[in-house]
Write an enzyme that holds these catalytic residues in place. Structure first.
Site, short mmCIF file in Angstrom:
data_model
loop_
_atom_site.label_atom_id
_atom_site.label_comp_id
_atom_site.label_asym_id
_atom_site.label_seq_id
_atom_site.Cartn_x
_atom_site.Cartn_y
_atom_site.Cartn_z
N LYS A 1 0.80 -1.22 0.00
CA LYS A 1 0.00 0.00 0.00
C LYS A 1 0.83 1.28 0.00
O LYS A 1 0.35 2.34 -0.41
CB LYS A 1 -0.93 0.00 1.21
CG LYS A 1 -2.06 -1.01 1.16
CD LYS A 1 -3.17 -0.56 0.23
CE LYS A 1 -4.41 -1.43 0.39
NZ LYS A 1 -5.54 -0.95 -0.43
N SER B 1 1.21 -9.78 -0.67
CA SER B 1 0.89 -8.36 -0.59
C SER B 1 1.19 -7.71 0.75
O SER B 1 1.32 -6.48 0.82
CB SER B 1 -0.57 -8.13 -0.95
OG SER B 1 -1.42 -8.90 -0.12
#
Length: 320
Positions: free
Chosen positions: A52, A305
């Site tokens: 992110k 991720s």
């Protein structure tokens, strides 16, 4: 709003250079079966523990001086929260983060440690309170996925995979929640490596993206349904409007994995890959290990991720 192109992706790559880590593409000989081989893209190695940071920094660094002075507000279950807090700290911007009160404590604590003000709310209020705060205080809203700068920043994952992958790479597996990561990654790969298939992976208990892609229309799941999954970063009840346009343009398919398959893959990545992955971060690899017939392909890369997992949960999963 137009799909992002190579110009936006390359601009994001330049903007985040030196802030986001250019994570390696790791070979996994222990994951090979027959002629099938896997590579891992460990975004868990980012300074905030997840991909992110790419999108958050790209968005904040592109803001005007007037916007920076107003401060920002964002909503997140944790990884976008930490990324916005960290990026805002680097750029000297006030950050207010709205987080569901079900967020893992490690993510809440890290967000505060990076200097942001955290407001905990019921899950159903996570996506509505930011608009009220914008109206009340004039903050700039930094959404977790439905924004071209966010998508372009996350798409640098795809650019790096395309640059580092072996010539025989034929499939890339990406987790799906609001759709920012898979949108940017798929766009980058289809624009630079058009022969590579992009397959999304999401929990069976939060399979709104798969339902939307296969129905050809934007669908939403109830919050009380998506919040059943252990993959707290993938509980978003619907993909974003702009991400859905990218999904329909660039994503070949979306497969789902069970809760047990997610749990098993967290433990497997830790034991065999020496990688700490949170449940959301393990989902793409779980697709490779448990849904091979649906995924297809011979040589794949899976995006890990994120790695922001509660220590107690990690210990529980390793003890299985």
């Amino acid at each position: 709003m137009a799909l992002i192109g190579l110009e936006e992706l390359r601009a994001a790559q330049r903007r985040i250079a030196g802030v986001a880590v250019r994570t390696p593409l790791l070979p996994c000989p222990w994951a090979a079966t027959g002629d099938r081989r896997l590579w891992l893209k460990p975004e868990s190695l980012q300074p905030t523990g997840a991909f992110k940071l790419r999108g958050a920094y790209n968005r904040l660094a592109a803001m005007t001086a007037e916007e920076c002075a107003r401060g920002v507000v964002a909503q997140s279950s944790g990884n976008h929260a930490q990324a916005v807090a960290y990026a805002a700290g680097l750029l000297g911007i006030k950050a207010v983060i709205v987080m569901p009160d079900t967020s893992p404590g490690v993510k809440v604590d890290n967000t505060r440690a990076f200097g942001a003000e955290v407001i905990l709310v019921a899950p159903g209020e996570r996506d509505t309170l930011p608009a009220e705060l914008v109206e009340r205080h004039g903050y700039v809203w930094v959404p977790p996925y439905d924004d071209p700068y966010i998508i372009a920043g996350q798409g640098t994952v795809g650019l790096e995979i395309g640059e580092d992958a072996p010539d025989e790479l034929d499939t890339v597996l990406v987790p799906v929640s609001g759709g920012g990561l898979i949108s940017g990654t798929a766009a980058a790969l289809k624009l630079t490596c058009p022969g590579v298939r992009v397959v999304g992976v999401e929990p069976e208990l939060a399979a709104d993206a798969q339902a939307s892609l296969r129905a050809g229309e934007h669908l939403s799941w109830p919050v009380e349904d998506t919040y059943r999954t252990i993959a707290d970063g993938l509980r978003t009840p619907t993909v974003g409007v702009l991400p859905f346009r990218h999904l329909t343009a660039y994503v070949d398919d979306i497969v789902t994995v069970s809760e047990d398959e997610i749990r098993d893959t967290v433990a497997l990545l830790a034991r065999r890959g020496r990688l700490v992955a949170e449940p959301s971060g393990a989902v793409a690899a779980a697709g490779w290990f448990h849904r091979a017939d649906e995924v297809g392909g011979r040589v794949a890369a899976a995006v890990v991720s994120g790695g922001n997992i509660e220590p107690a949960l990690l210990a529980e999963l390793l003890a299985r």
